[in-house]
Design a protein around this motif. Sequence first.
Motif, PDB file in Angstrom:
ATOM      1  N   THR A 178      -5.200  -2.777  -0.492  1.00  0.00           N
ATOM      2  CA  THR A 178      -5.863  -2.304   0.722  1.00  0.00           C
ATOM      3  C   THR A 178      -6.418  -3.481   1.529  1.00  0.00           C
ATOM      4  O   THR A 178      -6.459  -3.435   2.770  1.00  0.00           O
ATOM      5  CB  THR A 178      -6.962  -1.272   0.387  1.00  0.00           C
ATOM      6  OG1 THR A 178      -7.358  -0.608   1.587  1.00  0.00           O
ATOM      7  CG2 THR A 178      -8.177  -1.898  -0.254  1.00  0.00           C
ATOM      8  N   LYS A 238      -4.766   5.283   1.733  1.00  0.00           N
ATOM      9  CA  LYS A 238      -3.978   4.206   2.349  1.00  0.00           C
ATOM     10  C   LYS A 238      -4.547   3.772   3.694  1.00  0.00           C
ATOM     11  O   LYS A 238      -4.367   2.615   4.101  1.00  0.00           O
ATOM     12  CB  LYS A 238      -2.534   4.668   2.529  1.00  0.00           C
ATOM     13  CG  LYS A 238      -1.775   4.886   1.234  1.00  0.00           C
ATOM     14  CD  LYS A 238      -0.381   5.443   1.499  1.00  0.00           C
ATOM     15  CE  LYS A 238       0.361   5.727   0.203  1.00  0.00           C
ATOM     16  NZ  LYS A 238       1.724   6.279   0.446  1.00  0.00           N
ATOM     17  N   PHE A 249      -9.210   1.926   4.208  1.00  0.00           N
ATOM     18  CA  PHE A 249      -9.608   0.520   4.079  1.00  0.00           C
ATOM     19  C   PHE A 249     -11.077   0.377   3.666  1.00  0.00           C
ATOM     20  O   PHE A 249     -11.916  -0.102   4.441  1.00  0.00           O
ATOM     21  CB  PHE A 249      -9.369  -0.248   5.385  1.00  0.00           C
ATOM     22  CG  PHE A 249      -7.972  -0.143   5.914  1.00  0.00           C
ATOM     23  CD1 PHE A 249      -6.931  -0.803   5.290  1.00  0.00           C
ATOM     24  CD2 PHE A 249      -7.682   0.632   7.031  1.00  0.00           C
ATOM     25  CE1 PHE A 249      -5.637  -0.712   5.765  1.00  0.00           C
ATOM     26  CE2 PHE A 249      -6.395   0.731   7.515  1.00  0.00           C
ATOM     27  CZ  PHE A 249      -5.370   0.056   6.879  1.00  0.00           C
ATOM     28  N   ILE A 270       0.823  -1.208   0.000  1.00  0.00           N
ATOM     29  CA  ILE A 270       0.000   0.000   0.000  1.00  0.00           C
ATOM     30  C   ILE A 270       0.858   1.260   0.000  1.00  0.00           C
ATOM     31  O   ILE A 270       0.420   2.326  -0.445  1.00  0.00           O
ATOM     32  CB  ILE A 270      -0.982   0.003   1.202  1.00  0.00           C
ATOM     33  CG1 ILE A 270      -2.152   0.966   0.951  1.00  0.00           C
ATOM     34  CG2 ILE A 270      -0.264   0.300   2.494  1.00  0.00           C
ATOM     35  CD1 ILE A 270      -3.078   0.576  -0.158  1.00  0.00           C
ATOM     36  N   CYS A 274     -10.789   7.901  -2.308  1.00  0.00           N
ATOM     37  CA  CYS A 274      -9.930   6.771  -2.693  1.00  0.00           C
ATOM     38  C   CYS A 274      -9.765   6.709  -4.204  1.00  0.00           C
ATOM     39  O   CYS A 274      -8.657   6.511  -4.718  1.00  0.00           O
ATOM     40  CB  CYS A 274     -10.512   5.458  -2.172  1.00  0.00           C
ATOM     41  SG  CYS A 274     -10.498   5.302  -0.360  1.00  0.00           S
TER      42      CYS A 274
END
Length: 394
Positions: free
Chosen positions: A209, A88, A91, A22, A156
């Motif tokens: 992830t 990062k 999640f 990641i 994201c």
Amino acid sequence: MNLTEHLATIDWSFPNLSNSGIHSLHWYPATYVAAIPGTLIPAFTQKNDVILDPFNGSGTTGVEAIRLGRKFIGIDTNPIALLMSEAKLYFPEPKTLKKQIDFIVEESEGLFGRAEVDPHPHHDELKAWYHPDTLFTLNRILTSIIKTDNLQIRKCLLAIFSGILKNASSQGRHWGWVCDNVKPKPFEIISKDALSIFLNAANEYVKLTELSHKAVQVHVEAETRKQTRARYKLLAGDCVTNMKSIKSEYVDFIVTSPPYYGVADYIKSQRLSYLWFDKDELAPERLGFRDFEKLRSFESGARSNRTRKNSHETYMKFIAAFFEQSFRVLKQGSSMALVVGESQARASTTDELIAAAQGQGFTLALRKERDIKLSRRRLMAKVKCEDILIFIKN
């Protein structure tokens, strides 16, 4: 052997290690290897302790702190740095993310004509970096991402999009050329399959992830994604101002790398992202090009500011204020670890940094030199080596 003696035996250059997983989501200048915070955090803290990185950058310290079961606070003036760090550390649920990726691909593969997608407001400037077909596809992908209702999922996806912009461009040289606004020559403009580049990056992010959260669960068994998300906080803006909002003696450990004087341009290095993100729909998220020059003016120690009058004096004044706040927020007996470096072509700063920290009450417990890879050295204004500095608040 005490802790300081043990740390002195470590080869902090970690020559056989590089950032992967990641950590490799999005390129960022002058990052340090994850093994540094990964080694320091277990040595100085316990689970649920609070780790602070006032110069968050790409989030390397945050990823390691969260992985190891600690709480984390990251601060940065660069919205793109915070965007990649959020991706990062968030999640996202894989099913939700995959569904949105499929939607973006479906829209971007649509058979409707070019006229149905509004041109990007910076189309004329972007076409100097991208082939028309690549530019059109990237604009279509971004338009679809912006439609994402879930703010965190949208962030994201924007981080993934930001991470492909350099490779999708026709500027094939290293980041410094983009940083200095050196556009490819007309004969260098080539078409690239932007949709495949994005889809590959998105699928890789889904995989990374998931693996990253499994690594968290090694240290915090059965912790859900929601519980993990509750352990970090990212703050936008100047670190000294933001640290003033943190309670005195709240932080257990500081791990960071202050900007090296006259070495890197963190804002300018993400020039393409700021250009692409200057859209009215993204204005509330403060990612736009309209803030680009303003953000640059706030960037302490930036390479582009090195010729300004009193730049070194201004930099050291800022560093002194940083140490003052660091001393205040750290618990008594706690430590601060810094990765510092200097350019052979600029004024020396490491000894001044040490003196400034000591002037605020810190005791220097360790100074250990670390070598840096030649490939990284070429990109950082001829930084020959770096130092690991460990200070204690007695």
